[in-house]
Design an enzyme around this catalytic site. Structure first.
Site, PDB file in Angstrom:
ATOM      1  N   HIS B  61       0.627  -1.157   0.100  1.00 14.08           N
ATOM      2  CA  HIS B  61       0.031  -0.031   0.198  1.00 14.08           C
ATOM      3  C   HIS B  61       0.805   1.423  -0.059  1.00 14.08           C
ATOM      4  CE1 HIS B  61       0.193   1.084   4.257  1.00 14.08           C
ATOM      5  NE2 HIS B  61       0.150  -0.228   4.443  1.00 14.08           N
ATOM      6  N   ASP B 162       5.955   1.911   6.996  1.00 17.65           N
ATOM      7  CA  ASP B 162       4.736   1.293   6.707  1.00 17.65           C
ATOM      8  C   ASP B 162       3.806   2.206   5.806  1.00 17.65           C
ATOM      9  OD1 ASP B 162       1.988   0.138   6.959  1.00 17.65           O
ATOM     10  OD2 ASP B 162       1.835   0.542   9.079  1.00 17.65           O
ATOM     11  N   GLU B 192      -5.315   1.890   2.521  1.00 17.98           N
ATOM     12  CA  GLU B 192      -5.006   0.678   3.435  1.00 17.98           C
ATOM     13  C   GLU B 192      -5.283   0.955   4.822  1.00 17.98           C
ATOM     14  OE1 GLU B 192      -2.937  -2.589   5.916  1.00 17.98           O
ATOM     15  OE2 GLU B 192      -2.749  -0.342   5.827  1.00 17.98           O
ATOM     16  N   GLU B 193      -4.809   1.996   5.350  1.00 19.11           N
ATOM     17  CA  GLU B 193      -4.849   2.493   6.596  1.00 19.11           C
ATOM     18  C   GLU B 193      -6.311   2.828   7.442  1.00 19.11           C
ATOM     19  OE1 GLU B 193      -2.455   1.999   8.537  1.00 19.11           O
ATOM     20  OE2 GLU B 193      -0.443   2.070   7.403  1.00 19.11           O
ATOM     21  N   ASP B 215       3.704  -6.191   3.448  1.00 18.70           N
ATOM     22  CA  ASP B 215       3.706  -5.162   4.391  1.00 18.70           C
ATOM     23  C   ASP B 215       4.513  -5.252   5.558  1.00 18.70           C
ATOM     24  OD1 ASP B 215       2.358  -3.160   5.696  1.00 18.70           O
ATOM     25  OD2 ASP B 215       0.399  -3.787   5.383  1.00 18.70           O
ATOM     26  N   HIS B 301       3.689   2.774  13.246  1.00 17.64           N
ATOM     27  CA  HIS B 301       2.575   3.902  13.677  1.00 17.64           C
ATOM     28  C   HIS B 301       3.155   4.897  14.510  1.00 17.64           C
ATOM     29  CE1 HIS B 301      -1.291   1.992  11.600  1.00 17.64           C
ATOM     30  NE2 HIS B 301      -0.207   1.881  10.764  1.00 17.64           N
TER      31      HIS B 301
END
Lengths: 358, 332
Positions: B61, B162, B192-193, B215, B301
């Protein structure tokens, strides 16, 4: 053709562990049982077993999909430390009952083990006092670390030891009765339909991964594109001190789901049928989700009118789930009669009317 | 490959606003593929044709977590909401950069219980403005965290590993790829998130026979961190399960056997939280056997996500081997 009694079917269907995603054992059993009962048995890409029985109406015939999930909850090895196994869950497990359970580790070799908890003084303060949370529990195989590492790897599924018990004349206790009880009802229905002549095509689905993603029902639904889907699953039965507005008495009949997941005309049809057949039932309100395959099946492709029938079960998601054989029989009879008597023009009458005739 | 990764992570691409990174990827890979297109949601699809071969969809992504302005007050302070899984603990004192170039710092209301982490609603962005007219952003403007790429040698750090590291792995794989036993769809997905939305529609459109997401995954190798077997630098991880899916055991076996045959280090991954685009592929149409090749990553994150370049290199090597190795099971 052999027809099997309910008890034999239930024994055979609860024997394979078949944890979500690792369902080959149960899928093979379902294939073997269904093969003589339908025109065609196949397995779809994600592992659901699909049995097809052609109707006798003129083509193109409408399609009825009957779904019960085959997968079972369980555990999985998430780490190996000093020869003991750390565990994570597959589906939702009731953690409180884990210590002391006998389990099977499905590694390169199947090993027996017992789930153990450390003494309270070895636990951090936040994990003391109540039931010990899963991250602090271990599976003990009794083997040396080198032996354990030889046979077991991170990611190996762990199932509850199989232990099928008949309690009294009507109750059965076993792991995986969620949802093998419904799979048993569906198989009985297919047996019964052999001597009946449904006009609709019947697609029986033993769906995969309900406990994780509802993935088997949603993908099978897309593949089959049924006109109607009936989901058979279990619901919470009354037990010691359970609130009567959230549970249903065991051995006193099935429940018919009512809520946005359930098409009101289907509810009404099943209700009328149950009354006609003198099958006891309770309305089970499902105000938001049904908690079954129906939740996602309903919105597959352009939408599928969906019905949910549930068999009451005590001690859900434990290794000692209990169901009543009579209730299984009732669920089987109800879906059999529905499949056998649904008329070719039924879809013309299917309108979403919110108020059921009570 | 470090330079490729550095360029990728420095491009801002919050969910729904992936245009800049998409343009860059397209520029690099267009000469390497037979066909390239952008679908209605903004996914970039690049195809390597192969007649009569099963179709494999690879996905990484493009988007990274970010935030969106919801209100600007008379003094020029802006309130915001998260785009994706932004954690309040990483926000206070952080800096953010908007797609229009504006930069600001995250402040927080006076906190009576200073030991508690305040929720995002108690935070605001200060642009150094003194009025609403001065404020360089408007409601709806989007930002990403502003934190430069950090090169620690073998290990590298960025706010957008990410999943720009997955994007880098796919691009590098395309660059080195000669032959494949599959018809290949390289999909660079959007959103995606915020719930694997891009991959959901891409998988429906591509109709793959087999799916593989690349990922990041978390690690269990930091002080009192997650209870998890995956470690940084011990090889790419082959996902067995996460909170979103059970990876198809047949795909897992194919990946493990291929890694072992090629003597490429790998780790068996169980992630007890989070999910990836792979779930969307698995549940697409009538179902697709799907797995995940994961890059171990610390501090996912947070604005400082760390990966090990050796894991990244080994992920490319494993992917290249997989693309040359027939899957050992029937596709129905």
């Amino acid at each position: 053709m052999n027809t099997y009694s309910l008890s034999i079917l239930l024994r055979r269907l609860t024997a394979p562990p078949g944890l979500s995603g690792y369902e080959d054992s149960i899928a093979q059993e379902v294939e073997a049982l269904w093969k003589p009962l339908v025109d065609q048995v196949s397995r779809n890409r994600l592992g659901s077993v699909i049995g097809f029985r052609s109707g006798r109406g003129a083509a193109p015939r409408p399609r009825l999909m009957l779904v019960a999930h085959q997968d079972s909850i369980g555990l999985m090895v998430s780490g190996i430390q000093e020869g003991f196994l750390r565990l994570t869950e597959i589906g939702g497990v009731d953690h409180r009952i884990l210590p002391g359970q006998l389990v099977q580790i499905h590694g390169k070799r199947t090993l027996s083990a017992v789930v153990v908890q450390p003494p309270p003084f070895l636990l951090p303060p936040e994990a003391q006092g109540g039931s010990v949370p899963l991250p602090y529990l271990w599976a003990d195989t009794g083997l040396e670390e080198s032996e354990v590492r030889r046979w077991v790897r991170v990611g190996d599924p762990v199932s509850f030891a199989r232990n099928y018990l008949e309690l009294g004349s009507d109750l059965v206790c076993s792991p995986s009765l969620d949802n093998r009880a419904s799979l048993c009802a569906l198989t009985l229905c297919l047996q019964e339909l052999c001597s009946r002549q449904p006009v609709w095509d019947v697609w029986a689905v033993s769906s995969t991964q309900e406990e994780e993603t509802l993935g088997g029902a949603v993908t099978s639904g897309f593949q089959i594109r049924p006109d109607i889907a009936v989901v058979i699953d279990v619901t919470h039965a009354s037990g010691p001190s359970t609130p009567s507005h959230k549970t249903y008495p065991l051995g006193r009949g099935v429940t018919l789901g009512w809520g946005p997941t359930v098409h009101p005309k289907l509810y009404e049809t099943f209700k009328d049928l149950a009354e006609k057949l003198e099958i006891p039932y309770k309305m089970e309100p499902m105000p938001r989700y049904s908690g079954t395959d129906a939740d996602r099946l309903q919105t597959v492709a352009e939408g599928i009118p969906t019905m949910v029938i549930s068999i009451p079960l005590r001690y859900m998601h434990t290794p000692v789930e209990i169901v009543s054989k009579k209730d299984i029989q009732r669920a089987a009879r109800l879906i059999t009669e529905f499949a056998a008597t649904i008329e070719i023009g039924f879809m013309d009458k299917l309108r979403w009317e919110e108020t059921p005739k009570t | 490959m470090k330079e490729l990764l550095r360029t990728l992570v420095e491009i801002p691409a919050p969910p729904g606003y992936e245009g800049l990174v998409r343009n860059q990827i397209r520029e690099w890979i267009e000469p390497l593929v037979d066909e390239i297109r952008i679908d209605p949601l903004g996914n970039l699809l690049a195809v390597r044709n192969q007649a009569n071969a099963p179709r494999l969809m690879l996905v990484a992504h493009m988007d990274e977590i970010g935030l969106m302005i919801t209100h600007v007050d008379q003094q020029g302070f802006a309130r915001f909401v998260a785009l994706g899984g932004v954690m309040p603990i990483h926000c206070v004192g952080g800096r953010v950069r908007f797609l229009n170039g504006a930069q600001g710092v995250i402040g927080v209301e006076k906190n009576p219980a200073s030991s508690e982490i305040p929720p995002l609603e108690k935070m605001f962005i200060d642009f150094g403005a003194s009025s609403v007219e001065d404020c360089p952003v408007r409601v709806g403007d989007v930002a990403v965290f502003d934190r430069p790429f950090l090169d620690l040698g073998k290990r590298v750090v960025s706010k957008a590993m990410d999943d720009r590291v997955g994007v880098a792995v796919l691009i590098e794989t395309l660059r080195r790829l000669e032959q494949s036993v599959f018809e290949l769809y390289f999909v660079f997905s959007v959103q995606e998130e915020v719930g694997v939305r891009g991959a959901t529609v891409a998988a429906f459109g591509v109709e793959p026979d087999l799916g593989l997401a690349v990922d990041v995954t978390a690690t269990g190798d930091t002080p009192k961190g997650h209870r998890m077997e995956v470690r940084l630098g011990k090889g790419p991880a082959i996902k067995i399960r996460d909170a979103g899916m059970i990876a198809d055991p047949r795909v897992v076996r194919w990946m493990i056997q291929t890694a072992e045959k090629a003597k490429i280090p790998y780790q068996r991954e169980i992630l007890e939280f989070g999910g990836t685009d792979a779930r969307a592929i698995q549940l697409s149409r009538s179902g697709v056997p799907t797995g995940v090749l994961s890059i171990p990553c610390r501090y996912i994150h947070a604005p400082s996500e760390m990966v090990d370049m050796e894991d990244v290199e080994n992920a490319v090597r494993l992917l290249l081997r997989l693309l040359r190795t027939s899957h050992p099971f029937e596709l129905m």
